[in-house]
Enzyme design. Sequence first.
Site, short mmCIF file in Angstrom:
data_model
loop_
_atom_site.label_atom_id
_atom_site.label_comp_id
_atom_site.label_asym_id
_atom_site.label_seq_id
_atom_site.Cartn_x
_atom_site.Cartn_y
_atom_site.Cartn_z
N LYS B 107 0.81 -1.22 0.00
CA LYS B 107 0.00 0.00 0.00
C LYS B 107 0.85 1.27 0.00
CE LYS B 107 -4.07 -2.11 0.23
NZ LYS B 107 -5.07 -2.02 -0.86
N GLU B 129 -9.85 5.94 2.88
CA GLU B 129 -10.59 4.83 3.49
C GLU B 129 -9.58 3.74 3.79
OE1 GLU B 129 -9.97 5.02 0.35
OE2 GLU B 129 -9.29 2.99 -0.01
N SER B 395 1.94 -9.78 -0.51
CA SER B 395 1.51 -8.37 -0.47
C SER B 395 1.73 -7.67 0.86
CB SER B 395 0.05 -8.25 -0.89
OG SER B 395 -0.79 -9.00 -0.03
C1 LIG Z 1 -1.57 -7.04 2.76
C2 LIG Z 1 -2.71 -6.78 1.87
N1 LIG Z 1 -2.83 -7.50 0.75
C3 LIG Z 1 -3.86 -7.31 -0.10
C4 LIG Z 1 -4.84 -6.39 0.16
C5 LIG Z 1 -5.98 -6.28 -0.80
O1 LIG Z 1 -6.04 -5.09 -1.53
P1 LIG Z 1 -5.64 -5.03 -3.05
O2 LIG Z 1 -6.49 -6.03 -3.78
O3 LIG Z 1 -5.99 -3.63 -3.43
O4 LIG Z 1 -4.22 -5.31 -3.20
C6 LIG Z 1 -4.75 -5.58 1.31
C7 LIG Z 1 -5.78 -4.57 1.59
O5 LIG Z 1 -5.90 -3.97 2.59
C8 LIG Z 1 -3.65 -5.80 2.19
O6 LIG Z 1 -3.53 -5.08 3.31
#
Ligand SMILES: Cc1ncc(COP(=O)(O)O)c(C=O)c1O
Lengths: 265, 414
Positions: B107, B129, B395
């Site tokens: 993020k 948000e 992620s």
């Molecule tokens: C660690 C992590 N992975 C994935 C996501 C999912 O969001 P996005 O599909 O936008 O990557 C989030 C959302 O808060 C997250 O914190």
Amino acid sequence: MTSSVANHLTSHESIGAAIHAAKARGEPAIVAFMTAGFPSPAHFQEDLRQVAAAADVVEIGVPFTDPMADGMTIQRASHVALTQGVSLSWILSQLTSMTPRPKAPLLLMSYLNPLLAFGLDRLPKAAREAGVSGFIVPDLPFEESTEMRAALTAEGVGLVQMVSPVTPTERLRTLCAAGQGFIYAVTMTGTTGKNVAVPDEVIEYLDRVSASATVPVCAGFGIRDRQQVLRLKEHVSGVVVGSALVEVLERRDDPAAFIRSLRGQ
Amino acid sequence: MAAIFELGEAASLMSREVAGDFPDARGRFGPYGGRYVPETLVPAHERLEAGVKRWLRDPQFVAELDDQLATWAGRPTALTYAPSLSSRWGAEIYLKREDLAHTGAHKINNAIGQALLAKRLGAKRIVAETGAGQHGVATAAACARLGLPCTVYMGAIDCERQAPNVGRMKLLGATVVPVTNGDQTLRSAIDEAMRDWVSDPTDTYYLLGSAVGPHPYPYLVRELQSVIGRESKTQMMRQTGGLPNAVFACVGGGSNSIGMFYPFVPDRAVELIGLEAGGRGAALGDNSATLTLGRPGVLQGSYSMLLQDADGQIQETHSVSAGLDYPGVGPEHSLLMSIGRVRYESATDDEALEALSECGRQEGILSAIETAHAFVGARRYAATHPGSKILVCLSGRGDKDMPTLQKTLLKGQL
Ligand SMILES: Cc1ncc(COP(=O)(O)O)c(C=O)c1O
């Protein structure tokens, strides 16, 4: 306005005619908003009858799960209506089965997705048959509205255009030229329901809108009392009253008396 | 506006997507996307669009962003070979370590980029948000770094299950507003942030956290997150001598996945697979598998796949992971699915928790529950493609998930 006059007009022209007729009597038209089926679906037809008998135009809110342009009152009304099973199909069938039909022209105020789910192919005809003269779609800006406008216009149903205090002058002209029924001039940035004092720059903006518009201009968002109506009187053809009326209906007070009070009666 | 195209049309949309033609001038990815916002927000979106055009490729802006990413956010993040998972699953597993980026997830790539843009556009305050709280923390950090006041809307349910992140946001100087209306998760938080923005469209900048929303957000977020895929390609080439056979990422709104996938879109031999939250099962309301189970519609500014009922009302969703618990998805994913360039599958709550546990024990990495959905996809793929080379977008890290993990994997243990 008599029904023989209305018969010569396409459905959305009857909206402007009703607003002009009120204005000719010396008062801004009252465009009354109510959320369909709130506080109770069982009372919808009766509430609508009372509101339509007192107001010049009625705007019926189709509830939606994500009313992002609305404040607390209409969010709550929307939520309650949904939990009681209110849907666009239900609203249209209630309107179709009403006898006698309300005399005041009816508009539906709906976010886009319930309209898409109903189907743009079916919607205009179903709306016309239910006595709906126009739509207000708060999340459908002019640039995305071509398809919807064409579909509705084919059945004589209008698409009301909203304008805002932050709309640039050039854009204001485009929007005013496209508007059908009336131009909905939002009085403030923000969501519905807050009480606004109507500062001088809002009056100036409303005068600019009126200068550009070919259909009547109605001011809305935050209109609650006679004081505001008097302040707006010389600058617009009508006022939209939403959250305040929804609160009256919620308390089971007399909606007609409230609407008359806005006219100083 | 059908979801599935004729073959010829799909082929032409595919070549336009590969050529980088989308979004088009109307903010569309094929039929998806667009800008469905109240009139009060139209001028703000036009200013943002002009700002994106003006600054995103500006050499000075790019240099400043690259410097923040390198010296503050900790990029490039590592590409980690996972020997234990590789031998257990019978494939070569590589992990792109977004958990090592500052604040613990991908993020931050978007947050610092948009905060720099907001400064250029003269914003006086930022609203955002957050679902899992990772975007909220990243935004709070970026705003602190650049001296911008910041308000974050977060669903009341998410405040509880991601409690550590609420405290982090406060310590970083942000105001956190719990949202108690609507579904009290990410969707209501976006509605509330939009309501805030509509009240002050001129001085407030809305820093949206995923590849969703009205144009130009899906484009802006993709551009800022594509650093994940670009670095991964270079690292795969350098560390393994070639591209992977398949790439996996979890899909909530779709920002880590679009950032990972987009640079691989032209590499047609590389399979791209997105994992959505299968929750408790396939019934309406039990999951957040928007692409797998939804229909197209308009929510929060964009035409894309959506979990909705027959009347067009948005469905309540469920996922054990707050970041995937959302009934919509970015419009470019709807396009990538309908032209067949990316495949979307789902993983259940239980599968994700088990995979989180396996990665923790085997590789010493405690991932976010969101991320763990991607592991499930990779493990499935390995079972049918033994020996293949697999890249997973890790992620984010799992510290934020402790309240949920205490109630699930650690239940009865402490
Ligand atoms: C660690 C992590 N992975 C994935 C996501 C999912 O969001 P996005 O599909 O936008 O990557 C989030 C959302 O808060 C997250 O914190």
